[in-house]
Design an enzyme around this catalytic site. Structure first.
Site, mmCIF file in Angstrom:
data_model
loop_
_atom_site.group_PDB
_atom_site.id
_atom_site.type_symbol
_atom_site.label_atom_id
_atom_site.label_comp_id
_atom_site.label_asym_id
_atom_site.label_seq_id
_atom_site.Cartn_x
_atom_site.Cartn_y
_atom_site.Cartn_z
ATOM 1 N N MET A 100 0.852 -1.181 0.000
ATOM 2 C CA MET A 100 0.000 0.000 0.000
ATOM 3 C C MET A 100 0.893 1.238 0.000
ATOM 4 O O MET A 100 1.638 1.466 0.954
ATOM 5 C CB MET A 100 -0.894 0.002 1.249
ATOM 6 C CG MET A 100 -1.704 -1.269 1.414
ATOM 7 S SD MET A 100 -2.320 -1.492 3.107
ATOM 8 C CE MET A 100 -3.445 -0.121 3.245
ATOM 9 N N GLY A 188 2.516 4.583 4.303
ATOM 10 C CA GLY A 188 2.947 3.415 3.532
ATOM 11 C C GLY A 188 3.015 2.132 4.341
ATOM 12 O O GLY A 188 3.506 2.137 5.463
ATOM 13 N N SER A 189 2.543 1.033 3.805
ATOM 14 C CA SER A 189 2.478 -0.204 4.569
ATOM 15 C C SER A 189 2.201 -1.402 3.660
ATOM 16 O O SER A 189 2.224 -1.291 2.442
ATOM 17 C CB SER A 189 1.390 -0.081 5.646
ATOM 18 O OG SER A 189 0.202 0.412 5.064
ATOM 19 N N ARG A 190 1.915 -2.552 4.287
ATOM 20 C CA ARG A 190 1.723 -3.781 3.526
ATOM 21 C C ARG A 190 0.786 -4.712 4.294
ATOM 22 O O ARG A 190 0.730 -4.687 5.521
ATOM 23 C CB ARG A 190 3.095 -4.422 3.323
ATOM 24 C CG ARG A 190 3.103 -5.866 2.876
ATOM 25 C CD ARG A 190 4.535 -6.295 2.622
ATOM 26 N NE ARG A 190 4.712 -7.725 2.746
ATOM 27 C CZ ARG A 190 5.840 -8.358 2.451
ATOM 28 N NH1 ARG A 190 6.878 -7.684 2.023
ATOM 29 N NH2 ARG A 190 5.929 -9.659 2.586
#
Length: 219
Positions: A100, A188-190
């Site tokens: 993301m 921001g991430s996952r």
């Protein structure tokens, strides 16, 4: 535009700080310099709009299907592979990971209808979200869901280099519905999904996903 509840406080402080900076700049730093004042106002507006769009809450209609796993977030598919999952399953699973970016909507959605079997939060590092070790070393939350057909799915929210706060609403024993909100990751991430080995993956590397809509796999 609808704003997610997780963004109210940040937007309030953003407006307050930008307002203070602009007042001080106009009054003291750039007094009479119209070009500098215009530039400062433009930069402030852009920053505000970026944060505003980050916390937007889009309307999504989830196609409910007990045989499908839908995307838990907006983003890009960066991993599709068979792995050993040591935390909960302690065995092989199919992993699908979605990155993301700061421009994506950062709401997380339940991928299946079922029951929350397990929830665990881990403090950790803030490696970039696409780093291979981010799944096991970054700040993260693991949520295991038991679908109606008995299949168990592990969803892992992972903080990135910018994300410093993971929000989750899941509680063990809770009944949840596909497409409803699971949580939120700021910036921001996952998100990793660990699926049964016989799950039929419906996405490819590099595919763009829409949370609560895109079909990730068939059970």
């Amino acid at each position: 535009m609808t704003i997610h509840k997780e963004g109210y406080q940040i937007l309030f402080w953003t407006v307050l700080i930008l307002l203070a900076i602009n007042i001080l700049s106009i009054s003291y730093l750039f007094n009479g310099n119209e070009t500098a004042i215009t530039l400062m106002l433009a930069v402030s507006l852009v920053l505000f709009l970026l944060i505003l769009q980050f916390f937007r809450k889009p309307r999504r209609v989830t196609p409910l299907n007990d045989q499908q796993v839908i995307s838990p977030c907006d983003g890009t598919v960066v991993v599709i592979e068979e792995v050993d999952e040591p935390e909960y399953f302690k065995g092989k699973r199919r992993q699908v990971s979605i990155f993301m970016s700061p421009l994506n909507v950062h709401i997380n959605f339940y991928p299946v209808t079922g029951t929350v079997e397990y929830v665990k939060y881990y403090p950790g590092k803030y490696l970039v979200a696409w780093h291979p070790k981010s799944s096991t070393e970054n700040e993260r939350t693991s949520v295991v869901l038991r679908a109606k057909n008995g299949a168990e799915i592990l969803l892992r929210q992972i903080a990135g280099a910018l994300a410093r706060r993971i929000v989750w609403y899941a509680k063990e024993g809770q009944s949840v519905q596909q497409g409803h909100e699971l949580g939120f990751i700021k910036f921001g991430s996952r998100v990793d999904l660990f699926l049964p080995l016989d799950a039929e993956i419906k996405v490819k590397m590099g595919d763009k996903t829409k949370g609560g809509v895109t079909v990730i796999a068939a059970l």
